[in-house]
Design a protein around this motif. Structure first.
Motif, PDB file in Angstrom:
ATOM      1  N   GLU A 122      30.537 -13.787  61.828  1.00 27.18           N
ATOM      2  CA  GLU A 122      31.270 -13.261  60.677  1.00 27.18           C
ATOM      3  C   GLU A 122      30.943 -14.056  59.414  1.00 27.18           C
ATOM      4  OE1 GLU A 122      33.606 -11.106  58.194  1.00 27.18           O
ATOM      5  OE2 GLU A 122      32.952 -10.619  60.242  1.00 27.18           O
ATOM      6  N   THR A 123      30.889 -15.380  59.540  1.00 26.39           N
ATOM      7  CA  THR A 123      30.541 -16.202  58.379  1.00 26.39           C
ATOM      8  C   THR A 123      29.130 -15.908  57.904  1.00 26.39           C
ATOM      9  OG1 THR A 123      32.009 -17.959  59.171  1.00 26.39           O
ATOM     10  CG2 THR A 123      30.378 -18.577  57.533  1.00 26.39           C
ATOM     11  N   TYR A 124      28.217 -15.710  58.856  1.00 29.26           N
ATOM     12  CA  TYR A 124      26.840 -15.384  58.495  1.00 29.26           C
ATOM     13  C   TYR A 124      26.780 -14.061  57.732  1.00 29.26           C
ATOM     14  CZ  TYR A 124      21.890 -14.285  58.961  1.00 29.26           C
ATOM     15  OH  TYR A 124      20.597 -13.957  58.689  1.00 29.26           O
ATOM     16  N   ARG A 129      25.979 -11.274  52.608  1.00 26.92           N
ATOM     17  CA  ARG A 129      26.493 -10.403  51.547  1.00 26.92           C
ATOM     18  C   ARG A 129      26.505 -11.139  50.206  1.00 26.92           C
ATOM     19  NH1 ARG A 129      27.116  -5.553  49.279  1.00 26.92           N
ATOM     20  NH2 ARG A 129      29.153  -5.256  48.317  1.00 26.92           N
ATOM     21  N   SER A 130      26.949 -12.386  50.211  1.00 23.32           N
ATOM     22  CA  SER A 130      27.001 -13.154  48.966  1.00 23.32           C
ATOM     23  C   SER A 130      25.607 -13.406  48.408  1.00 23.32           C
ATOM     24  CB  SER A 130      27.728 -14.486  49.188  1.00 23.32           C
ATOM     25  OG  SER A 130      29.086 -14.275  49.503  1.00 23.32           O
ATOM     26  N   LEU A 131      24.644 -13.668  49.283  1.00 21.19           N
ATOM     27  CA  LEU A 131      23.274 -13.886  48.823  1.00 21.19           C
ATOM     28  C   LEU A 131      22.685 -12.605  48.230  1.00 21.19           C
ATOM     29  CD1 LEU A 131      21.987 -16.121  51.748  1.00 21.19           C
ATOM     30  CD2 LEU A 131      22.347 -16.839  49.379  1.00 21.19           C
ATOM     31  N   GLU A 132      23.014 -11.466  48.839  1.00 23.97           N
ATOM     32  CA  GLU A 132      22.565 -10.197  48.267  1.00 23.97           C
ATOM     33  C   GLU A 132      23.166  -9.994  46.876  1.00 23.97           C
ATOM     34  OE1 GLU A 132      23.797  -7.425  51.205  1.00 23.97           O
ATOM     35  OE2 GLU A 132      22.044  -7.711  52.497  1.00 23.97           O
ATOM     36  N   GLN A 133      24.456 -10.319  46.746  1.00 22.72           N
ATOM     37  CA  GLN A 133      25.107 -10.198  45.439  1.00 22.72           C
ATOM     38  C   GLN A 133      24.466 -11.133  44.431  1.00 22.72           C
ATOM     39  OE1 GLN A 133      29.131 -11.106  46.564  1.00 22.72           O
ATOM     40  NE2 GLN A 133      29.667  -8.976  46.941  1.00 22.72           N
ATOM     41  N   VAL A 220      30.178 -16.306  42.587  1.00 21.11           N
ATOM     42  CA  VAL A 220      29.422 -16.015  43.803  1.00 21.11           C
ATOM     43  C   VAL A 220      28.733 -17.283  44.325  1.00 21.11           C
ATOM     44  CG1 VAL A 220      27.470 -14.710  44.741  1.00 21.11           C
ATOM     45  CG2 VAL A 220      29.101 -13.583  43.237  1.00 21.11           C
ATOM     46  N   GLN A 221      28.208 -18.116  43.411  1.00 14.85           N
ATOM     47  CA  GLN A 221      27.578 -19.362  43.835  1.00 14.85           C
ATOM     48  C   GLN A 221      28.577 -20.262  44.557  1.00 14.85           C
ATOM     49  OE1 GLN A 221      24.222 -20.413  43.624  1.00 14.85           O
ATOM     50  NE2 GLN A 221      25.124 -21.848  45.074  1.00 14.85           N
ATOM     51  N   ALA A 222      29.808 -20.318  44.036  1.00 12.68           N
ATOM     52  CA  ALA A 222      30.845 -21.107  44.709  1.00 12.68           C
ATOM     53  C   ALA A 222      31.128 -20.543  46.100  1.00 12.68           C
ATOM     54  CB  ALA A 222      32.115 -21.117  43.857  1.00 12.68           C
ATOM     55  N   GLN A 223      31.113 -19.218  46.209  1.00 15.52           N
ATOM     56  CA  GLN A 223      31.321 -18.577  47.504  1.00 15.52           C
ATOM     57  C   GLN A 223      30.185 -18.908  48.468  1.00 15.52           C
ATOM     58  OE1 GLN A 223      31.436 -14.096  47.809  1.00 15.52           O
ATOM     59  NE2 GLN A 223      33.623 -14.505  47.887  1.00 15.52           N
ATOM     60  N   VAL A 224      28.947 -18.866  47.971  1.00 14.54           N
ATOM     61  CA  VAL A 224      27.790 -19.210  48.804  1.00 14.54           C
ATOM     62  C   VAL A 224      27.901 -20.656  49.289  1.00 14.54           C
ATOM     63  CG1 VAL A 224      25.298 -19.627  48.749  1.00 14.54           C
ATOM     64  CG2 VAL A 224      26.232 -17.521  47.794  1.00 14.54           C
ATOM     65  N   THR A 237      23.202 -22.330  61.972  1.00 17.69           N
ATOM     66  CA  THR A 237      22.203 -22.280  60.917  1.00 17.69           C
ATOM     67  C   THR A 237      21.896 -20.850  60.615  1.00 17.69           C
ATOM     68  OG1 THR A 237      20.391 -22.356  62.499  1.00 17.69           O
ATOM     69  CG2 THR A 237      21.150 -24.463  61.613  1.00 17.69           C
ATOM     70  N   THR A 238      21.464 -20.594  59.386  1.00 18.30           N
ATOM     71  CA  THR A 238      21.119 -19.231  59.011  1.00 18.30           C
ATOM     72  C   THR A 238      20.147 -19.260  57.874  1.00 18.30           C
ATOM     73  OG1 THR A 238      21.969 -17.096  58.321  1.00 18.30           O
ATOM     74  CG2 THR A 238      23.016 -18.996  57.365  1.00 18.30           C
ATOM     75  N   THR A 239      19.295 -18.286  57.831  1.00 13.54           N
ATOM     76  CA  THR A 239      18.438 -18.086  56.669  1.00 13.54           C
ATOM     77  C   THR A 239      18.577 -16.654  56.258  1.00 13.54           C
ATOM     78  OG1 THR A 239      16.555 -17.505  58.078  1.00 13.54           O
ATOM     79  CG2 THR A 239      16.762 -19.827  57.408  1.00 13.54           C
ATOM     80  N   ASN A 240      18.265 -16.411  55.043  1.00 12.36           N
ATOM     81  CA  ASN A 240      18.417 -15.048  54.549  1.00 12.36           C
ATOM     82  C   ASN A 240      17.372 -14.763  53.501  1.00 12.36           C
ATOM     83  OD1 ASN A 240      20.068 -12.517  54.318  1.00 12.36           O
ATOM     84  ND2 ASN A 240      20.162 -13.219  52.201  1.00 12.36           N
ATOM     85  N   ASP A 241      16.653 -13.706  53.673  1.00  8.66           N
ATOM     86  CA  ASP A 241      15.707 -13.268  52.667  1.00  8.66           C
ATOM     87  C   ASP A 241      16.166 -11.923  52.166  1.00  8.66           C
ATOM     88  OD1 ASP A 241      13.976 -15.426  52.898  1.00  8.66           O
ATOM     89  OD2 ASP A 241      13.032 -14.538  54.671  1.00  8.66           O
TER      90      ASP A 241
END
Length: 574
Positions: A122-124, A129-133, A220-224, A237-241
């Motif tokens: 769920e956190t991932y 979503r935040s990175l997309e935003q 959004v940066q604070a959320q990320v 761990t997670t990565t997102n492109d």
């Protein structure tokens, strides 16, 4: 299951080999939570990777150097830091030599592991979503920067075109040409003038969109950052492109042959610019709604009618009346934007609203931002309204206050010392603004080390009571300030007595959760403890902390001060 810290971010399960090791891990995690620092921040400060920190706080017995380094990084107050370090080392010793009879803690169950995995997923998802935003906002900002340059160039060309067309029209009139030829030039001139107005409107709209996108991007940066820290704590761990969206361009078409091809090109460019701004506004509305579940609808740029302005102004004032600081900031931001568009950036109402916005920005915890905003506003008011206009003088007073709150008590006192005689001459010695400046001056003189200056509040209180009334918020604030300095002067019992008398009045007049009422509660706990009632202070502050967090937010300076005071007084019991 995952354990949540004070900041609301979950930790992974503790897998310790002994109860003592588990106790040490929980103690060290509590220090990290109380500091408000993320694992990424701590990793940079103590030069250990996030994974290593998470591992050593997950039940494995760390070495003494790690324990000491983490305590130093999370507790700034020297006395409290020394006590916490002693306690941590005592627990480290117990964890290194656990009692043989102590049974090992139960192994994390399959259900708990499944819950942890679900929480990581769920956190991932939220982080993705935040990175997309973030990507969408970056593109909106890029669009805005490009459009500003395009529009400035367009406006410059249109101004030259209007000048040329005016000259051409005058030449045609002087030459007495055919009416159709003159009419065509006049139509081109009118079209160019209308296009310049549209371009100016789109420029303002683009600049407002750019500012709003920057504001939302910060949220959004604070959320990320928060979600990344949650994953670090959960040892995931997670990565997102993500790929940026493409702003659609208008469909290609064959240019029509007309009598005004330049004007046609400009119209087509304005249509494309409007489309990009419309699409970016939709993105801003959606992301703002995601980040702030109940944002004011006026937050994103749109047409503002006089009726909407009135409603927005009333909503902002209503939020201010109940000290809903976050809502007040959002509404006043929207109101400033609307005033700039409708009545101009230097209209007195726009300037007054900018002053209100700066004040509530400071009340929401950003003292430095409030001071910077007022410093930018002051020279405009001096030029537009005059250096001795009441609004200009009020801005000088507010600027000094937030300058002091940002850490420059001596500078605030010096500025107010210069301001006070001007207000006394222009407004009168008993005008509420003059009295407020006297109150601020005494406060900041006290904070700058001049206890005698702070004592001037005692002489100011009866004037407040006579001019504004004994239950006016300004009078109540002066009573609270006077009690504080009475305690600082050594009379803790007298300060506690004054605050005990003041509290029920504030609860009745302002409300039990008004920031001034909460501040009195906080100060009463402090001075009551210093007067000998130390047993109840931790309980009182523990009860106040969740209210501060709900009313002001967990990162507001007053909330952080209450959390630190609570930690200190809890430490007194060790």
């Amino acid at each position: 299951m995952a354990v949540r810290g004070h900041g609301g971010r979950p930790w992974g399960p503790i897998r310790a080999e002994s109860a003592e090791a588990e106790t040490l891990a929980r103690f060290m995690r509590a220090q990290v939570d109380a500091s408000g620092k993320t694992l990424a921040v701590l990793a940079g400060e103590i030069h250990i990777s996030k994974t290593q920190i998470s591992d050593r706080l997950g039940g494995r017995v760390p070495d003494q150097e790690f324990v000491a380094t983490l305590i130093r990084a999370t507790i700034p107050e020297p006395r409290l830091r020394e006590r916490r370090l002693t306690e941590a080392l005592r627990r480290l010793e117990a964890a290194a030599h656990p009692a043989p009879a102590t049974p090992p803690p139960p192994v994390t169950s399959a259900v708990e592991l499944a819950e942890l995995q679900a929480q990581q997923v769920e956190t991932y998802k939220r982080l993705t979503r935040s990175l997309e935003q973030q990507n969408q906002l970056h593109e909106a900002l890029g669009n805005s920067a490009k459009l500003v340059m395009v529009l400035l160039t367009m406006i410059n060309k249109l101004e030259r075109r209007i000048t040329d067309l005016v000259g051409e029209r005058e030449q045609l009139r002087a030459a007495h040409v055919a009416p159709d030829t003159l009419r065509q030039t006049q139509q081109q001139l009118a079209r160019a003038q209308e296009q310049e107005q549209r371009a100016q409107q789109e420029l303002l709209r683009t600049q407002e969109k750019q500012r709003q996108a920057e504001e939302v991007a910060a949220l959004v940066q604070a959320q990320v950052d928060q979600l990344t820290d949650e994953l670090d704590r959960l040892q995931g761990t997670t990565t997102n492109d993500t790929s940026a969206r493409n702003v659609p361009s208008g469909p290609p078409g064959e240019p029509a042959v007309t009598a005004d091809p330049i004007g046609d090109d400009i119209d087509q460019a304005l249509v494309r610019i409007t489309a990009v701004n419309d699409q970016d506004n939709q993105v801003l509305r959606r992301i703002t709604h995601d980040v702030l579940p109940d944002p004011p609808p006026e937050r994103v740029v749109r047409d503002i009618s006089p009726d909407n302005l009135t409603a927005l102004r009333e909503a902002a004032q209503a939020a201010a009346d109940v000290a809903d600081q976050r809502t007040a900031v959002g509404l006043y931001t929207a109101l400033v934007d609307a005033y700039k568009r409708r009545i101009g950036p230097e209209h007195p109402d726009t300037l007054a609203t900018r002053s209100d916005l700066a004040w509530w920005r400071g009340k929401a915890g950003d003292a430095a931002g409030a001071a910077a905003a007022l410093a930018g506003l002051l020279p405009i008011q001096e030029r537009v309204l005059g250096p001795e206009h009441p609004d200009t003088l009020a801005t000088r007073s507010d600027l000094a206050w937030w300058r002091g709150k940002a850490g420059d008590a001596a500078g605030a006192a010096a500025a107010l010392t210069e301001l006070l005689p001007i207000q006394e001459r222009v407004l009168g010695p008993e005008h509420p603004d003059t009295l407020a400046t006297r109150n601020y001056l005494a406060w900041w003189r006290g904070h700058a080390g001049d206890a005698a200056g702070a004592a001037a509040l005692a002489g100011l209180l009866p004037i407040w009571e006579r001019v504004l009334g004994p239950e006016h918020p300004g009078t109540l604030a002066t009573r609270s300030d006077l009690a504080w300095w009475r305690g600082k002067a050594g009379d803790a019992a007298g300060a506690a007595t004054t605050l005990t008398e003041l509290l029920p009045i504030q609860e009745r007049v302002l409300g039990p959760e008004h920031p001034d009422t909460l501040a009195t509660n906080n100060n009463l706990a402090i001075w009551g403890a210093k007067a000998g009632d130390a047993d109840g202070i931790a309980a009182a502050l523990a009860g106040l902390l969740p209210i501060w967090e709900r009313v002001l937010g967990p990162e507001h300076p007053d909330t952080l001060a209450t959390r630190n005071n609570l930690a200190w007084w809890q430490g007194k019991g060790w």
